[in-house]
Design an enzyme around this catalytic site. Structure first.
Site, PDB file in Angstrom:
ATOM      1  CG  HIS A 176       6.820 -76.067 -10.213  1.00 43.86           C
ATOM      2  ND1 HIS A 176       7.456 -76.885 -11.119  1.00 43.86           N
ATOM      3  CD2 HIS A 176       7.638 -75.981  -9.142  1.00 43.86           C
ATOM      4  CE1 HIS A 176       8.605 -77.285 -10.599  1.00 43.86           C
ATOM      5  NE2 HIS A 176       8.740 -76.751  -9.409  1.00 43.86           N
ATOM      6  CB  ALA A 177       5.079 -71.112  -7.269  1.00 47.42           C
TER       7      ALA A 177
END
Length: 141
Positions: A56-57
């Site tokens: 994820h970011a």
């Protein structure tokens, strides 16, 4: 518009290391050794062989990732370029700015990933879909 982050904005930080025959000591001070105030700390451990963490970011959160014990790789992607950083020293931390896709992988036995975060936990800060992430990056978010 914010500047678009690149995998080259992620950097390895060496923390102070005090050598002592009884055992070494390393410490971290916010705004001194890392470029943000620490709002949250979490750690990842007992990762089964072959498993990956992350993927994820964060839209707002910056992080410093440390291998307190053992080793693992941090895979970074900015939608254009990729980079893998191997962490295996408790006196090194990887600064990962917001909006870089990250995934931790190749955990050794008994590895502990210790993460210093600039924001409290907010589910809405996560970008968990890579296609959505690439769209945000193209739009310069």
């Amino acid at each position: 518009m914010n500047s678009i982050p690149s995998v080259y904005d992620a950097s390895l930080i060496q923390f102070p290391k005090i050598l002592d025959p009884r055992g070494n000591l390393t410490f971290i001070e916010q705004q001194q050794h890392i470029p943000f105030d620490i709002s949250r700390v979490y750690w990842i451990y007992d990762v089964p062989g072959g498993e990956k963490r992350g993927g994820h970011a964060f839209q707002e959160q910056d992080e410093v990732i440390i291998a307190l014990s053992g080793s693992f790789d941090v895979f970074l992607d900015d939608g254009t370029a990729q980079k893998i950083v191997h962490l295996n020293r408790a006196y090194h931390g990887l600064y990962v700015p917001k909006m870089l896709w990250r995934r931790m992988q190749n955990f050794s036995t008994n590895a502990v990933a210790y993460v210093l975060a600039s924001c409290p936990y907010k589910a809405e800060d996560y970008v968990r879909n890579f296609d959505a992430y690439k769209t945000l990056m193209r739009e310069g978010k």
